[in-house]
Design an enzyme around this catalytic site. Structure first.
Site, PDB file in Angstrom:
ATOM      1  N   SER A  15       0.841  -1.192   0.000  1.00 38.35           N
ATOM      2  CA  SER A  15       0.000   0.000   0.000  1.00 38.35           C
ATOM      3  C   SER A  15       0.876   1.241   0.000  1.00 38.35           C
ATOM      4  O   SER A  15       1.677   1.451   0.927  1.00 38.35           O
ATOM      5  CB  SER A  15      -0.884   0.018   1.248  1.00 38.35           C
ATOM      6  OG  SER A  15      -1.409   1.321   1.428  1.00 38.35           O
ATOM      7  N   HIS A  39      -1.347  -1.400  -4.123  1.00 40.92           N
ATOM      8  CA  HIS A  39      -2.607  -1.029  -3.476  1.00 40.92           C
ATOM      9  C   HIS A  39      -2.646   0.490  -3.312  1.00 40.92           C
ATOM     10  O   HIS A  39      -1.745   1.086  -2.711  1.00 40.92           O
ATOM     11  CB  HIS A  39      -2.691  -1.723  -2.115  1.00 40.92           C
ATOM     12  CG  HIS A  39      -3.992  -1.574  -1.410  1.00 40.92           C
ATOM     13  ND1 HIS A  39      -5.110  -2.313  -1.737  1.00 40.92           N
ATOM     14  CD2 HIS A  39      -4.365  -0.769  -0.388  1.00 40.92           C
ATOM     15  CE1 HIS A  39      -6.114  -1.981  -0.928  1.00 40.92           C
ATOM     16  NE2 HIS A  39      -5.686  -1.034  -0.104  1.00 40.92           N
ATOM     17  N   ASP A  41      -4.725   3.586  -1.865  1.00 41.14           N
ATOM     18  CA  ASP A  41      -5.760   3.931  -0.892  1.00 41.14           C
ATOM     19  C   ASP A  41      -6.298   5.326  -1.165  1.00 41.14           C
ATOM     20  O   ASP A  41      -5.588   6.322  -1.032  1.00 41.14           O
ATOM     21  CB  ASP A  41      -5.180   3.874   0.523  1.00 41.14           C
ATOM     22  CG  ASP A  41      -5.056   2.448   1.023  1.00 41.14           C
ATOM     23  OD1 ASP A  41      -6.035   1.691   0.900  1.00 41.14           O
ATOM     24  OD2 ASP A  41      -3.978   2.091   1.531  1.00 41.14           O
ATOM     25  N   MET A  43      -9.024   8.127  -0.072  1.00 42.76           N
ATOM     26  CA  MET A  43      -9.864   8.541   1.070  1.00 42.76           C
ATOM     27  C   MET A  43     -10.403   9.950   0.806  1.00 42.76           C
ATOM     28  O   MET A  43      -9.676  10.804   0.296  1.00 42.76           O
ATOM     29  CB  MET A  43      -9.039   8.545   2.355  1.00 42.76           C
ATOM     30  CG  MET A  43      -8.343   7.225   2.636  1.00 42.76           C
ATOM     31  SD  MET A  43      -7.544   7.239   4.243  1.00 42.76           S
ATOM     32  CE  MET A  43      -6.641   5.670   4.177  1.00 42.76           C
ATOM     33  N   HIS A  72      -8.431   1.062  -3.801  1.00 44.55           N
ATOM     34  CA  HIS A  72      -9.344   0.874  -2.669  1.00 44.55           C
ATOM     35  C   HIS A  72     -10.033   2.206  -2.385  1.00 44.55           C
ATOM     36  O   HIS A  72      -9.418   3.144  -1.863  1.00 44.55           O
ATOM     37  CB  HIS A  72      -8.506   0.395  -1.457  1.00 44.55           C
ATOM     38  CG  HIS A  72      -9.294   0.185  -0.213  1.00 44.55           C
ATOM     39  ND1 HIS A  72      -8.696   0.001   1.019  1.00 44.55           N
ATOM     40  CD2 HIS A  72     -10.630   0.115   0.006  1.00 44.55           C
ATOM     41  CE1 HIS A  72      -9.638  -0.164   1.934  1.00 44.55           C
ATOM     42  NE2 HIS A  72     -10.812  -0.091   1.356  1.00 44.55           N
ATOM     43  N   MET A  74     -12.172   4.334  -0.394  1.00 45.24           N
ATOM     44  CA  MET A  74     -12.796   4.601   0.916  1.00 45.24           C
ATOM     45  C   MET A  74     -13.500   5.949   0.810  1.00 45.24           C
ATOM     46  O   MET A  74     -13.100   6.950   1.417  1.00 45.24           O
ATOM     47  CB  MET A  74     -11.728   4.584   2.004  1.00 45.24           C
ATOM     48  CG  MET A  74     -11.187   3.178   2.269  1.00 45.24           C
ATOM     49  SD  MET A  74      -9.619   3.181   3.143  1.00 45.24           S
ATOM     50  CE  MET A  74      -8.498   3.410   1.776  1.00 45.24           C
ATOM     51  N   MET A 142     -11.506  -5.882   5.612  1.00 42.67           N
ATOM     52  CA  MET A 142     -10.619  -4.958   6.331  1.00 42.67           C
ATOM     53  C   MET A 142     -10.242  -5.566   7.679  1.00 42.67           C
ATOM     54  O   MET A 142     -11.117  -6.020   8.425  1.00 42.67           O
ATOM     55  CB  MET A 142     -11.318  -3.616   6.551  1.00 42.67           C
ATOM     56  CG  MET A 142     -11.525  -2.784   5.294  1.00 42.67           C
ATOM     57  SD  MET A 142      -9.999  -2.386   4.404  1.00 42.67           S
ATOM     58  CE  MET A 142      -9.074  -1.452   5.627  1.00 42.67           C
ATOM     59  N   GLY A 147      -8.865   4.194   7.263  1.00 33.90           N
ATOM     60  CA  GLY A 147      -8.601   5.607   7.491  1.00 33.90           C
ATOM     61  C   GLY A 147      -7.129   5.930   7.685  1.00 33.90           C
ATOM     62  O   GLY A 147      -6.677   6.990   7.277  1.00 33.90           O
ATOM     63  N   PHE A 148      -6.406   4.989   8.284  1.00 35.14           N
ATOM     64  CA  PHE A 148      -5.011   5.286   8.601  1.00 35.14           C
ATOM     65  C   PHE A 148      -4.164   4.020   8.491  1.00 35.14           C
ATOM     66  O   PHE A 148      -4.655   2.923   8.799  1.00 35.14           O
ATOM     67  CB  PHE A 148      -4.888   5.835  10.034  1.00 35.14           C
ATOM     68  CG  PHE A 148      -5.688   7.089  10.230  1.00 35.14           C
ATOM     69  CD1 PHE A 148      -5.166   8.330   9.888  1.00 35.14           C
ATOM     70  CD2 PHE A 148      -6.986   7.027  10.713  1.00 35.14           C
ATOM     71  CE1 PHE A 148      -5.936   9.485  10.034  1.00 35.14           C
ATOM     72  CE2 PHE A 148      -7.757   8.165  10.869  1.00 35.14           C
ATOM     73  CZ  PHE A 148      -7.224   9.401  10.522  1.00 35.14           C
ATOM     74  N   GLY A 149      -2.911   4.207   8.096  1.00 34.17           N
ATOM     75  CA  GLY A 149      -1.965   3.097   8.127  1.00 34.17           C
ATOM     76  C   GLY A 149      -1.436   2.922   9.548  1.00 34.17           C
ATOM     77  O   GLY A 149      -1.694   3.745  10.433  1.00 34.17           O
ATOM     78  N   GLY A 150      -0.735   1.834   9.742  1.00 36.29           N
ATOM     79  CA  GLY A 150      -0.019   1.631  11.000  1.00 36.29           C
ATOM     80  C   GLY A 150      -0.866   1.181  12.178  1.00 36.29           C
ATOM     81  O   GLY A 150      -0.409   1.225  13.315  1.00 36.29           O
ATOM     82  N   ASP A 180      -6.489  -6.357   4.566  1.00 41.44           N
ATOM     83  CA  ASP A 180      -5.866  -5.031   4.497  1.00 41.44           C
ATOM     84  C   ASP A 180      -5.904  -4.404   5.887  1.00 41.44           C
ATOM     85  O   ASP A 180      -6.990  -4.151   6.423  1.00 41.44           O
ATOM     86  CB  ASP A 180      -6.661  -4.178   3.496  1.00 41.44           C
ATOM     87  CG  ASP A 180      -6.107  -2.775   3.324  1.00 41.44           C
ATOM     88  OD1 ASP A 180      -5.021  -2.489   3.848  1.00 41.44           O
ATOM     89  OD2 ASP A 180      -6.793  -1.973   2.646  1.00 41.44           O
ATOM     90  N   GLY A 182      -2.672  -3.833   9.137  1.00 38.42           N
ATOM     91  CA  GLY A 182      -1.881  -4.517  10.156  1.00 38.42           C
ATOM     92  C   GLY A 182      -1.255  -5.812   9.693  1.00 38.42           C
ATOM     93  O   GLY A 182      -0.911  -6.668  10.516  1.00 38.42           O
ATOM     94  N   GLY A 202       1.189  -1.936   4.217  1.00 41.45           N
ATOM     95  CA  GLY A 202       1.715  -0.591   4.071  1.00 41.45           C
ATOM     96  C   GLY A 202       2.924  -0.367   4.943  1.00 41.45           C
ATOM     97  O   GLY A 202       4.068  -0.388   4.473  1.00 41.45           O
ATOM     98  N   SER A 203       2.695  -0.183   6.233  1.00 43.48           N
ATOM     99  CA  SER A 203       3.814   0.157   7.112  1.00 43.48           C
ATOM    100  C   SER A 203       4.813  -0.979   7.250  1.00 43.48           C
ATOM    101  O   SER A 203       6.006  -0.717   7.462  1.00 43.48           O
ATOM    102  CB  SER A 203       3.301   0.622   8.478  1.00 43.48           C
ATOM    103  OG  SER A 203       2.346  -0.252   8.979  1.00 43.48           O
TER     104      SER A 203
HETATM  105  C1  DX5 Z   1      -6.273   1.613   5.775  1.00 45.16           C
HETATM  106  C2  DX5 Z   1      -5.839   1.321   4.368  1.00 45.16           C
HETATM  107  C3  DX5 Z   1      -4.751   0.332   4.302  1.00 45.16           C
HETATM  108  C4  DX5 Z   1      -3.470   0.786   4.952  1.00 45.16           C
HETATM  109  C5  DX5 Z   1      -2.726  -0.401   5.421  1.00 45.16           C
HETATM  110  O1  DX5 Z   1      -7.332   2.503   5.756  1.00 45.16           O
HETATM  111  O2  DX5 Z   1      -6.924   0.833   3.607  1.00 45.16           O
HETATM  112  O3  DX5 Z   1      -4.505  -0.069   2.956  1.00 45.16           O
HETATM  113  O4  DX5 Z   1      -2.654   1.496   4.090  1.00 45.16           O
HETATM  114  O5  DX5 Z   1      -1.634   0.055   6.146  1.00 45.16           O
HETATM  115  P1  DX5 Z   1      -0.921  -0.845   7.227  1.00 45.16           P
HETATM  116  O6  DX5 Z   1      -0.369  -2.039   6.489  1.00 45.16           O
HETATM  117  O7  DX5 Z   1       0.119   0.033   7.790  1.00 45.16           O
HETATM  118  O8  DX5 Z   1      -1.969  -1.254   8.211  1.00 45.16           O
HETATM  119 ZN    ZN Z   2      -6.516  -0.174   1.629  1.00 45.51          ZN
END
Ligand code: DX5
Ligand code: ZN
Length: 233
Positions: A15, A39, A41, A43, A72, A74, A142, A147-150, A180, A182, A202-203
């Protein structure tokens, strides 16, 4: 517990949300040898409380790479943006079942020639997805609230992943089941054994010192987890 194996190919989809947005092309190049999809994202500040990117960024990246863009959405009004994303170079789009109009959105994505994905938040039940399983190419479960990575992986989503895979197998559907949120070398094991075959990270890719090695390690862990299970059974 027995694995819910899938005939679908195992795929890693980094991501870009966790990549350096000032240097996206270089970030993509770095992970391309270990990536099946990219991927993206999107938003809108309404469906989720965050804003990210739109079609112009997808278009710029399209000029730079041949990777499959797994987009994706959102966003609360995907109908308005599906065509611009297709025109910008998205290969597949995934809309959230929570925004409604699901049947019409699936038809619109098909008409546009997009690969069709349907996503569900962690607290949205299997039953919300069930009517659409034979109409889509991909179900995204999901494993964090979007909404957020990490954020931390929510393992309680795994029974839903398992039900989606079992329903697909029972109906002989070639369905991708994506997770998707964590996902890393550890959590991917649980997801793969539950029947997921597409892993967004992602992270655990772009937040690490060696993104390509991390991407490869996550996919290897997923493949190892399921093949070890299958050999024993
Ligand atoms: C969350 C996103 C994910 C996110 C995953 O809203 O849809 O795609 O980037 O990031 P990690 O892998 O850090 O959870
Ligand atoms: Zn995503």
């Amino acid at each position: 517990m027995e694995p819910t194996s899938s005939a679908q190919p195992m795929r890693l989809a980094p991501s870009i949300l966790s990549a350096d947005f000032g240097n996206l092309a270089a970030a993509v190049d770095l992970v391309t040898p270990g990536s099946d999809w990219l991927h993206v994202d999107v938003m809108d500040g309404h469906f989720v409380p965050n804003l990210t990117i739109g079609p112009p960024v997808v278009s710029s990246l399209r000029d730079h790479t041949d990777l499959f863009f797994d987009t994706h959405l959102m966003i609360t009004d995907p109908a308005r943006y599906l065509e611009p994303f297709r025109d910008a170079g998205s290969n597949g789009c995934t809309v959230h079942v929570e925004v409604g109009q699901t049947g019409a959105l699936i038809a619109q994505m098909r008409d546009l020639g997009l690969r069709v994905g349907l996503a569900a938040n962690p607290d949205t039940p299997f039953e919300a997805l069930e009517p659409y399983l034979d109409q889509v190419d991909l179900i995204l479960c999901m494993t964090v609230f979007p909404g957020f990575g990490g954020q931390s992986f929510i393992a309680e989503v795994m029974p839903k992943v398992r039900r989606v895979r079992e329903a697909a197998l029972a109906a002989s559907l070639s369905l991708d089941v994506e997770v998707d949120g964590g996902i890393d070398e550890t959590t991917v094991v649980d997801a793969a054994r539950s029947g997921a075959n597409v892993f967004v990270a992602g992270s655990a890719v772009f937040g690490r010192p060696h993104p390509l090695e991390s991407a490869t390690a996550i996919l290897r862990a997923a493949i190892g987890a399921t093949s070890a299970y299958e050999e024993r059974s």
